[in-house]
Design a protein around this motif. Structure first.
Motif, PDB file in Angstrom:
ATOM      1  N   ASP A 135       0.827  -1.213   0.000  1.00  0.00           N
ATOM      2  CA  ASP A 135       0.000   0.000   0.000  1.00  0.00           C
ATOM      3  C   ASP A 135       0.860   1.262   0.000  1.00  0.00           C
ATOM      4  N   PHE A 136       0.505   2.185  -0.869  1.00  0.00           N
ATOM      5  CA  PHE A 136       1.179   3.483  -0.961  1.00  0.00           C
ATOM      6  C   PHE A 136       0.428   4.459  -0.065  1.00  0.00           C
ATOM      7  N   PRO A 137       1.053   4.939   1.031  1.00  0.00           N
ATOM      8  CA  PRO A 137       0.317   5.750   2.013  1.00  0.00           C
ATOM      9  C   PRO A 137       0.284   7.232   1.645  1.00  0.00           C
ATOM     10  N   LEU A 138      -0.814   7.898   2.024  1.00  0.00           N
ATOM     11  CA  LEU A 138      -0.969   9.337   1.837  1.00  0.00           C
ATOM     12  C   LEU A 138      -1.627   9.921   3.080  1.00  0.00           C
ATOM     13  N   GLU A 139      -1.020  10.956   3.627  1.00  0.00           N
ATOM     14  CA  GLU A 139      -1.681  11.697   4.702  1.00  0.00           C
ATOM     15  C   GLU A 139      -2.481  12.822   4.057  1.00  0.00           C
ATOM     16  N   ILE A 140      -3.780  12.886   4.353  1.00  0.00           N
ATOM     17  CA  ILE A 140      -4.639  13.841   3.657  1.00  0.00           C
ATOM     18  C   ILE A 140      -5.453  14.664   4.652  1.00  0.00           C
ATOM     19  N   LYS A 141      -5.923  15.812   4.165  1.00  0.00           N
ATOM     20  CA  LYS A 141      -6.897  16.614   4.912  1.00  0.00           C
ATOM     21  C   LYS A 141      -8.167  16.643   4.081  1.00  0.00           C
ATOM     22  N   THR A 142      -9.262  16.170   4.642  1.00  0.00           N
ATOM     23  CA  THR A 142     -10.504  16.039   3.876  1.00  0.00           C
ATOM     24  C   THR A 142     -11.097  17.417   3.572  1.00  0.00           C
ATOM     25  N   SER A 143     -11.542  17.595   2.326  1.00  0.00           N
ATOM     26  CA  SER A 143     -12.197  18.842   1.929  1.00  0.00           C
ATOM     27  C   SER A 143     -13.714  18.689   1.852  1.00  0.00           C
ATOM     28  N   ASN A 144     -14.166  17.447   1.714  1.00  0.00           N
ATOM     29  CA  ASN A 144     -15.609  17.180   1.711  1.00  0.00           C
ATOM     30  C   ASN A 144     -15.824  15.705   2.017  1.00  0.00           C
ATOM     31  N   VAL A 145     -16.946  15.402   2.642  1.00  0.00           N
ATOM     32  CA  VAL A 145     -17.290  14.017   2.973  1.00  0.00           C
ATOM     33  C   VAL A 145     -18.745  13.779   2.608  1.00  0.00           C
ATOM     34  N   GLU A 146     -19.005  12.683   1.878  1.00  0.00           N
ATOM     35  CA  GLU A 146     -20.373  12.298   1.505  1.00  0.00           C
ATOM     36  C   GLU A 146     -20.673  10.921   2.072  1.00  0.00           C
ATOM     37  N   GLN A 147     -21.674  10.850   2.946  1.00  0.00           N
ATOM     38  CA  GLN A 147     -22.118   9.572   3.499  1.00  0.00           C
ATOM     39  C   GLN A 147     -23.279   9.056   2.654  1.00  0.00           C
ATOM     40  N   VAL A 148     -23.100   7.884   2.042  1.00  0.00           N
ATOM     41  CA  VAL A 148     -24.166   7.339   1.193  1.00  0.00           C
ATOM     42  C   VAL A 148     -24.583   5.941   1.668  1.00  0.00           C
ATOM     43  N   GLY A 149     -24.502   5.717   2.971  1.00  0.00           N
ATOM     44  CA  GLY A 149     -24.957   4.440   3.525  1.00  0.00           C
ATOM     45  C   GLY A 149     -23.887   3.375   3.455  1.00  0.00           C
ATOM     46  N   SER A 150     -23.780   2.711   2.310  1.00  0.00           N
ATOM     47  CA  SER A 150     -22.839   1.595   2.187  1.00  0.00           C
ATOM     48  C   SER A 150     -21.410   2.063   2.001  1.00  0.00           C
ATOM     49  N   ASP A 151     -21.213   3.347   1.662  1.00  0.00           N
ATOM     50  CA  ASP A 151     -19.871   3.882   1.411  1.00  0.00           C
ATOM     51  C   ASP A 151     -19.749   5.290   1.974  1.00  0.00           C
ATOM     52  N   THR A 152     -18.501   5.688   2.176  1.00  0.00           N
ATOM     53  CA  THR A 152     -18.187   7.072   2.513  1.00  0.00           C
ATOM     54  C   THR A 152     -17.256   7.614   1.430  1.00  0.00           C
ATOM     55  N   TYR A 153     -17.688   8.689   0.760  1.00  0.00           N
ATOM     56  CA  TYR A 153     -16.849   9.314  -0.252  1.00  0.00           C
ATOM     57  C   TYR A 153     -16.094  10.466   0.398  1.00  0.00           C
ATOM     58  N   VAL A 154     -14.778  10.378   0.385  1.00  0.00           N
ATOM     59  CA  VAL A 154     -13.918  11.387   0.994  1.00  0.00           C
ATOM     60  C   VAL A 154     -13.151  12.112  -0.107  1.00  0.00           C
ATOM     61  N   TYR A 155     -13.257  13.448  -0.120  1.00  0.00           N
ATOM     62  CA  TYR A 155     -12.578  14.267  -1.123  1.00  0.00           C
ATOM     63  C   TYR A 155     -11.390  14.974  -0.465  1.00  0.00           C
ATOM     64  N   PHE A 156     -10.286  15.068  -1.220  1.00  0.00           N
ATOM     65  CA  PHE A 156      -9.123  15.768  -0.700  1.00  0.00           C
ATOM     66  C   PHE A 156      -8.285  16.314  -1.857  1.00  0.00           C
ATOM     67  N   ASN A 157      -7.429  17.287  -1.530  1.00  0.00           N
ATOM     68  CA  ASN A 157      -6.538  17.887  -2.519  1.00  0.00           C
ATOM     69  C   ASN A 157      -5.191  17.188  -2.500  1.00  0.00           C
ATOM     70  N   SER A 158      -4.507  17.253  -3.651  1.00  0.00           N
ATOM     71  CA  SER A 158      -3.152  16.720  -3.735  1.00  0.00           C
ATOM     72  C   SER A 158      -2.347  17.606  -4.671  1.00  0.00           C
ATOM     73  N   VAL A 159      -1.104  17.921  -4.263  1.00  0.00           N
ATOM     74  CA  VAL A 159      -0.256  18.753  -5.121  1.00  0.00           C
ATOM     75  C   VAL A 159       0.071  18.041  -6.425  1.00  0.00           C
ATOM     76  N   ASN A 160      -0.119  16.728  -6.466  1.00  0.00           N
ATOM     77  CA  ASN A 160       0.188  15.945  -7.664  1.00  0.00           C
ATOM     78  C   ASN A 160      -1.026  15.740  -8.569  1.00  0.00           C
ATOM     79  N   ALA A 161      -2.150  16.359  -8.220  1.00  0.00           N
ATOM     80  CA  ALA A 161      -3.372  16.193  -9.015  1.00  0.00           C
ATOM     81  C   ALA A 161      -3.947  17.550  -9.372  1.00  0.00           C
ATOM     82  N   GLU A 162      -4.567  17.633 -10.574  1.00  0.00           N
ATOM     83  CA  GLU A 162      -5.116  18.900 -11.035  1.00  0.00           C
ATOM     84  C   GLU A 162      -6.466  19.208 -10.403  1.00  0.00           C
TER      85      GLU A 162
END
Length: 372
Positions: free
Chosen positions: A300-327
């Protein structure tokens, strides 16, 4: 029943605008084929050329091994279902479904028999004496399908037939169309911009962009082995995350992202088309391949992140975050067993055996299919 072959088929409009550019497809008898892509990619134009509603600027189109480039639409033995249903509002359901047969001057008894048979399959029997205005959207769509069915065509062409329905009804009709295809055992060609529809309905899918066929493959293979960055991002919801990264060969092939590096597992490096010592790449990670970081998972390639948004949809949790390596924002689909909130700092990871690698310059995949 029919097979279709498109050989270098093109459509050029005035001003040298290429709506479809050298399309090559071999569609087998009884297949359910889906054309998918963003608006303006040429999917509906291709369908209309097959139907004979658009002239072919170049190439050859065969239906059952017969060249049909100049054959009138009415003689191609195809039926088309349009986005807007195109029902006659003053006619009953029965008359709408039997209208094409009436124009061909078929006997009334034969028309009734065909309409009744189609109505039974589509569960429209009790609505045959109603007019379209007294029907729901899903029922009108089934009438449009029934009108096509009674002609018993070699090929069904469907141009975004579900786009006017609400989300719940679209899911229901999607299932009904697949069942109908199995019952009729004929060739279906279906156009949509919705990749979820494409993935759940098609035996094979033609992914198009700017008039060009990017990949023609099974849903599973499109997902697991996209030919290029466009297909990788277009297929899958939420779409594939893309990072800027680098490959460096030093006692094995290492993946570098920011100040982190990890050795690629042999299951990935053995499939890698990489001959040099260093290469800029696009790294693709699907949302479902993220996990909460576990130090015991060595791949596993680890990443420490700070969440910018979280969506709870019951069976899953969608976590959004920024990365300097992504547009743009990265999305991870995580298990809901652990609570996560906006602005939390957490450790996530992705397994290196599930990554996608694309050439930075060409955007083509750098990974051969497994087993090849």
């Amino acid at each position: 029943m029919a097979n279709l072959v498109l050989k270098d088929v093109s459509k050029i409009y005035d001003g040298d605008v290429k709506a479809v550019n050298n399309m090559n497809l071999d569609i087998k008898d009884k297949e359910f084929i889906v054309f998918v892509g963003p608006s303006g990619c040429g999917k509906s134009t291709t369908l209309r050329m097959i139907a004979g509603l658009e002239s072919i600027s170049g190439g050859e189109l065969f239906i059952d091994d017969k060249l049909v480039n100049t054959l009138p639409s009415k003689n191609r033995d195809i039926s088309m279902v349009f986005q807007n249903y195109a029902l006659y509002p003053h006619m009953t359901v029965r008359d709408n479904m039997g209208f094409a047969l009436k124009m061909k001057k078929e006997p009334k008894a034969q028309i009734k028999q065909k309409v009744d048979a189609a109505a039974e399959i589509l569960e429209l029997g009790k609505y045959l004496d109603r007019k379209p205005g007294a029907l729901s959207g899903g029922q009108r769509q089934r009438v449009a399908l029934g009108r096509a069915m009674v002609r018993n065509p070699k090929v069904f062409l469907l141009d975004e037939p579900l786009s006017n329905l609400d989300a719940k009804l679209r899911v229901t009709m999607r299932t009904e169309l697949v069942k109908l295809h199995r019952k009729l055992e004929t060739t279906f060609i279906y156009v949509t911009h919705d990749q979820t529809e494409a993935m759940t309905m098609g035996d094979r899918i033609a992914v198009m962009r700017d008039g060009v066929l990017e990949q023609f493959d099974t849903p599973r293979n499109l997902y697991k082995n996209p030919n290029n960055l466009f297909v990788g991002q277009f297929i899958g919801s939420p779409q594939m995350n893309i990072f800027r990264a680098k490959l460096i060969r030093e006692g094995g092939v290492h993946l570098y992202m920011g100040d982190r590096k990890m050795l690629l597992p042999s299951s990935v490096s053995d499939r890698l088309d990489f001959k040099g010592s260093e290469k800029d790449i696009y790294l693709g990670v699907r949302p479902e391949h993220f996990n909460f970081y576990d130090v015991n998972n060595q791949q596993d390639f680890p990443l420490e992140i700070k969440t910018s948004n979280v969506e709870q949809v019951g069976s899953d949790t969608y976590v959004y975050f920024n990365s300097v390596n992504a547009e743009k924002d990265i999305v991870a689909r995580l298990s809901p067993t652990e609570e996560v909130f906006v602005d939390d700092v957490i450790e996530v990871s992705f397994n290196l055996e599930n990554i996608y690698l694309f050439d930075f310059d060409t955007e083509e995949t750098m990974l051969r299919e497994e087993g090849l």
